[in-house]
Design a protein around this motif. Structure first.
Motif, PDB file in Angstrom:
ATOM      1  N   LEU A   1      12.502   1.609  -6.089  1.00  0.00           N
ATOM      2  CA  LEU A   1      11.371   1.929  -5.222  1.00  0.00           C
ATOM      3  C   LEU A   1      10.902   0.679  -4.465  1.00  0.00           C
ATOM      4  CD1 LEU A   1       9.796   4.428  -4.434  1.00  0.00           C
ATOM      5  CD2 LEU A   1       8.171   3.941  -6.251  1.00  0.00           C
ATOM      6  N   LEU A   2      10.871  -0.460  -5.138  1.00  0.00           N
ATOM      7  CA  LEU A   2      10.520  -1.712  -4.460  1.00  0.00           C
ATOM      8  C   LEU A   2      11.513  -2.015  -3.338  1.00  0.00           C
ATOM      9  CD1 LEU A   2       9.482  -4.014  -7.451  1.00  0.00           C
ATOM     10  CD2 LEU A   2       8.049  -3.400  -5.514  1.00  0.00           C
ATOM     11  N   ARG A   3      12.813  -1.826  -3.600  1.00  0.00           N
ATOM     12  CA  ARG A   3      13.835  -2.079  -2.578  1.00  0.00           C
ATOM     13  C   ARG A   3      13.658  -1.173  -1.367  1.00  0.00           C
ATOM     14  NH1 ARG A   3      17.352  -2.520  -7.041  1.00  0.00           N
ATOM     15  NH2 ARG A   3      18.217  -0.469  -6.596  1.00  0.00           N
ATOM     16  N   MET A   4      13.265   0.074  -1.602  1.00  0.00           N
ATOM     17  CA  MET A   4      13.037   1.001  -0.487  1.00  0.00           C
ATOM     18  C   MET A   4      11.993   0.458   0.487  1.00  0.00           C
ATOM     19  SD  MET A   4      13.065   4.871  -2.084  1.00  0.00           S
ATOM     20  CE  MET A   4      11.805   5.346  -0.942  1.00  0.00           C
ATOM     21  N   PHE A   5      11.026  -0.262  -0.026  1.00  0.00           N
ATOM     22  CA  PHE A   5       9.951  -0.797   0.813  1.00  0.00           C
ATOM     23  C   PHE A   5      10.165  -2.262   1.195  1.00  0.00           C
ATOM     24  CE2 PHE A   5       8.111   2.905  -1.170  1.00  0.00           C
ATOM     25  CZ  PHE A   5       7.459   3.501  -0.099  1.00  0.00           C
ATOM     26  N   GLY A   6      11.315  -2.847   0.814  1.00  0.00           N
ATOM     27  CA  GLY A   6      11.604  -4.242   1.140  1.00  0.00           C
ATOM     28  C   GLY A   6      10.742  -5.226   0.369  1.00  0.00           C
TER      29      GLY A   6
ATOM     30  N   ILE B   1       3.321 -11.339  -9.869  1.00  0.00           N
ATOM     31  CA  ILE B   1       2.883 -11.277  -8.479  1.00  0.00           C
ATOM     32  C   ILE B   1       3.716 -10.178  -7.833  1.00  0.00           C
ATOM     33  CG2 ILE B   1       2.578 -12.521  -6.312  1.00  0.00           C
ATOM     34  CD1 ILE B   1       2.825 -15.149  -7.975  1.00  0.00           C
ATOM     35  N   GLY B   2       3.126  -9.005  -7.686  1.00  0.00           N
ATOM     36  CA  GLY B   2       3.849  -7.863  -7.135  1.00  0.00           C
ATOM     37  C   GLY B   2       3.522  -7.665  -5.669  1.00  0.00           C
ATOM     38  N   GLY B   3       4.360  -6.863  -4.997  1.00  0.00           N
ATOM     39  CA  GLY B   3       4.093  -6.511  -3.613  1.00  0.00           C
ATOM     40  C   GLY B   3       4.396  -7.606  -2.617  1.00  0.00           C
ATOM     41  N   LEU B   4       5.366  -8.468  -2.920  1.00  0.00           N
ATOM     42  CA  LEU B   4       5.754  -9.530  -1.996  1.00  0.00           C
ATOM     43  C   LEU B   4       6.972  -9.101  -1.187  1.00  0.00           C
ATOM     44  CD1 LEU B   4       5.564 -12.663  -4.329  1.00  0.00           C
ATOM     45  CD2 LEU B   4       3.857 -11.882  -2.687  1.00  0.00           C
ATOM     46  N   ASP B   5       7.046  -9.550   0.052  1.00  0.00           N
ATOM     47  CA  ASP B   5       8.272  -9.374   0.825  1.00  0.00           C
ATOM     48  C   ASP B   5       9.405 -10.001   0.020  1.00  0.00           C
ATOM     49  OD1 ASP B   5      10.225 -10.912   2.870  1.00  0.00           O
ATOM     50  OD2 ASP B   5       9.546  -9.012   3.766  1.00  0.00           O
ATOM     51  N   HIS B   6      10.579  -9.365   0.004  1.00  0.00           N
ATOM     52  CA  HIS B   6      11.637  -9.842  -0.901  1.00  0.00           C
ATOM     53  C   HIS B   6      12.107 -11.254  -0.555  1.00  0.00           C
ATOM     54  CE1 HIS B   6      15.240  -9.391   1.656  1.00  0.00           C
ATOM     55  NE2 HIS B   6      14.578  -8.385   2.196  1.00  0.00           N
TER      56      HIS B   6
ATOM     57  N   VAL C   1       0.850  -1.203   0.000  1.00  0.00           N
ATOM     58  CA  VAL C   1       0.000   0.000   0.000  1.00  0.00           C
ATOM     59  C   VAL C   1       0.881   1.247   0.000  1.00  0.00           C
ATOM     60  CG1 VAL C   1      -1.718   1.326   1.299  1.00  0.00           C
ATOM     61  CG2 VAL C   1      -1.931  -1.153   1.125  1.00  0.00           C
ATOM     62  N   ARG C   2       1.908   1.250   0.834  1.00  0.00           N
ATOM     63  CA  ARG C   2       2.823   2.414   0.865  1.00  0.00           C
ATOM     64  C   ARG C   2       3.604   2.519  -0.440  1.00  0.00           C
ATOM     65  NH1 ARG C   2       4.450   0.633   6.496  1.00  0.00           N
ATOM     66  NH2 ARG C   2       6.059  -0.378   5.287  1.00  0.00           N
ATOM     67  N   TYR C   3       4.007   1.384  -1.003  1.00  0.00           N
ATOM     68  CA  TYR C   3       4.716   1.386  -2.283  1.00  0.00           C
ATOM     69  C   TYR C   3       3.845   1.970  -3.386  1.00  0.00           C
ATOM     70  CZ  TYR C   3       6.308  -0.478  -6.742  1.00  0.00           C
ATOM     71  OH  TYR C   3       6.665  -0.610  -8.062  1.00  0.00           O
ATOM     72  N   TRP C   4       2.596   1.496  -3.492  1.00  0.00           N
ATOM     73  CA  TRP C   4       1.687   2.004  -4.522  1.00  0.00           C
ATOM     74  C   TRP C   4       1.374   3.481  -4.301  1.00  0.00           C
ATOM     75  CZ3 TRP C   4      -1.342  -3.028  -3.584  1.00  0.00           C
ATOM     76  CH2 TRP C   4      -0.873  -4.029  -4.428  1.00  0.00           C
ATOM     77  N   THR C   5       1.315   3.917  -3.037  1.00  0.00           N
ATOM     78  CA  THR C   5       1.093   5.334  -2.745  1.00  0.00           C
ATOM     79  C   THR C   5       2.285   6.154  -3.231  1.00  0.00           C
ATOM     80  OG1 THR C   5      -0.274   4.781  -0.826  1.00  0.00           O
ATOM     81  CG2 THR C   5       0.643   7.012  -0.917  1.00  0.00           C
ATOM     82  N   ALA C   6       3.504   5.688  -2.937  1.00  0.00           N
ATOM     83  CA  ALA C   6       4.705   6.394  -3.395  1.00  0.00           C
ATOM     84  C   ALA C   6       4.762   6.442  -4.916  1.00  0.00           C
ATOM     85  CB  ALA C   6       5.961   5.723  -2.840  1.00  0.00           C
ATOM     86  N   LEU C   7       4.415   5.348  -5.560  1.00  0.00           N
ATOM     87  CA  LEU C   7       4.400   5.308  -7.021  1.00  0.00           C
ATOM     88  C   LEU C   7       3.379   6.296  -7.581  1.00  0.00           C
ATOM     89  CD1 LEU C   7       5.858   3.715  -9.238  1.00  0.00           C
ATOM     90  CD2 LEU C   7       4.004   2.058  -9.161  1.00  0.00           C
ATOM     91  N   ALA C   8       2.211   6.378  -6.953  1.00  0.00           N
ATOM     92  CA  ALA C   8       1.190   7.333  -7.384  1.00  0.00           C
ATOM     93  C   ALA C   8       1.678   8.766  -7.193  1.00  0.00           C
ATOM     94  CB  ALA C   8      -0.106   7.099  -6.614  1.00  0.00           C
ATOM     95  N   LEU C   9       2.369   9.030  -6.095  1.00  0.00           N
ATOM     96  CA  LEU C   9       2.901  10.378  -5.863  1.00  0.00           C
ATOM     97  C   LEU C   9       3.942  10.760  -6.919  1.00  0.00           C
ATOM     98  CD1 LEU C   9       3.212  10.361  -1.975  1.00  0.00           C
ATOM     99  CD2 LEU C   9       1.702  11.816  -3.357  1.00  0.00           C
ATOM    100  N   VAL C  10       4.762   9.793  -7.325  1.00  0.00           N
ATOM    101  CA  VAL C  10       5.750  10.051  -8.378  1.00  0.00           C
ATOM    102  C   VAL C  10       5.060  10.455  -9.671  1.00  0.00           C
ATOM    103  CG1 VAL C  10       7.467   8.908  -9.855  1.00  0.00           C
ATOM    104  CG2 VAL C  10       7.556   8.614  -7.377  1.00  0.00           C
ATOM    105  N   ILE C  11       3.880   9.922  -9.914  1.00  0.00           N
ATOM    106  CA  ILE C  11       3.128  10.240 -11.133  1.00  0.00           C
ATOM    107  C   ILE C  11       2.387  11.573 -11.004  1.00  0.00           C
ATOM    108  CG2 ILE C  11       1.160   9.499 -12.556  1.00  0.00           C
ATOM    109  CD1 ILE C  11       2.018   6.583 -11.867  1.00  0.00           C
ATOM    110  N   VAL C  12       1.792  11.838  -9.842  1.00  0.00           N
ATOM    111  CA  VAL C  12       0.904  12.984  -9.664  1.00  0.00           C
ATOM    112  C   VAL C  12       1.633  14.277  -9.298  1.00  0.00           C
ATOM    113  CG1 VAL C  12      -0.972  13.872  -8.207  1.00  0.00           C
ATOM    114  CG2 VAL C  12      -1.087  11.551  -9.105  1.00  0.00           C
ATOM    115  N   VAL C  13       2.643  14.204  -8.449  1.00  0.00           N
ATOM    116  CA  VAL C  13       3.273  15.417  -7.910  1.00  0.00           C
ATOM    117  C   VAL C  13       3.952  16.286  -8.977  1.00  0.00           C
ATOM    118  CG1 VAL C  13       5.118  16.225  -6.372  1.00  0.00           C
ATOM    119  CG2 VAL C  13       3.435  14.581  -5.549  1.00  0.00           C
TER     120      VAL C  13
END
Length: 185
Positions: free
Chosen positions: A136-141, A158-163, A40-52
Motif C-alpha cells: 500500500l505504501l508503494r502504491m502511493f510512492g 517516521i511514516g509517510g515519507l516520499d520513498h 493523507v491518501r494513504y491513511w484514507t486507503a488504510l482506513a477504508l481497508v479496515i472499515v469497508v
C-alpha cells in the motif's frame, strides 16, 4: 548548498544545519518537517481497508436475511457511522500532527492522531535504521523509516515519507550514527 555533513542529502531529508535553532542540550520539542501530503491518501486507503469489509458484510446480510433485517440494519448503522467519520477525519488529523526532523544530534518525531506522542532519539543511542515499503505504501510512492534504539519505548517510526527522501534519510542516519561516539545502549 550547506548541509550538516557536506552531503546533498541534508536539506532534502529535513536535516537541520548545525546551530540552526538547536539548543545546547537535547530537549523534547516539536519537529519542523511535515510528512508527504500523499500520506493523507494513504491513511484514507488504510482506513477504508479496515472499515469497508464489515460494512459490506453487514449490508449484504441485512439484504439477504429478512427476519434479522432490523438487528442487522442497526448493527450496520453502528459500524458504518463511526467508520465513515474515521475515514473522513483520521487521515487529515494525523497529517496535522505527524512531524519529523533530524539534526546532527538527534531524531525528533511527533505522531498519532488521537493519542499524540513526541519522541527524541539521540544519535548516540541509535542501533539500527530501516526503511519499510509495503504494497500500500508503494502504491502511493511512500516509505517509512524506523529508527531502533535501546529504549524500552520501542523504535521511532517516521511514516509517510516520499520513498526517495526515506532512502536518503536512512543513508544519512546510518552515516551520522557511525560518526557519533557512544555505545547505542
Amino acid at each position: 548548498m550547506a548541509t550538516v555533513d557536506g552531503s546533498p542529502y541534508g536539506p532534502r531529508v529535513g536535516v537541520s544545519p548545525p546551530g540552526a535553532g538547536q539548543p545546547a542540550e537535547l530537549r523534547l520539542r516539536p519537529p519542523r518537517h511535515e510528512v508527504d501530503p500523499r500520506a493523507v491518501r494513504y491513511w484514507t486507503a488504510l482506513a477504508l481497508v479496515i472499515v469497508v469489509p464489515p460494512v459490506l458484510t453487514l449490508a449484504l446480510l441485512t439484504a439477504l436475511i429478512p427476519p434479522a433485517r432490523l438487528w442487522l440494519g442497526l448493527s450496520l448503522a453502528l459500524v458504518a457511522l463511526p467508520g465513515v467519520a474515521y475515514v473522513l477525519v483520521m487521515p487529515r488529523w494525523r497529517f496535522r500532527v505527524h512531524r519529523w526532523e533530524v539534526t546532527d544530534q538527534a531524531v525528533y518525531t511527533a505522531s498519532g492522531w488521537f493519542w499524540q506522542k513526541w519522541r527524541i532519539a539521540p544519535m548516540s543511542r541509535i542501533q539500527t535504521v530501516d526503511t519499510v515499503r509495503g504494497p500500500l505504501l508503494r502504491m502511493f510512492g511512500l516509505s517509512a523509516v524506523t529508527v531502533t534504539t535501546a529504549s524500552a519505548a520501542g523504535p521511532i517510526r517516521i511514516g509517510g515519507l516520499d520513498h526517495r527522501i526515506a532512502e536518503d534519510l536512512a543513508q544519512w542516519l546510518t552515516a551520522a550514527t557511525q560518526r557519533t561516539e557512544g555505545d547505542a545502549t
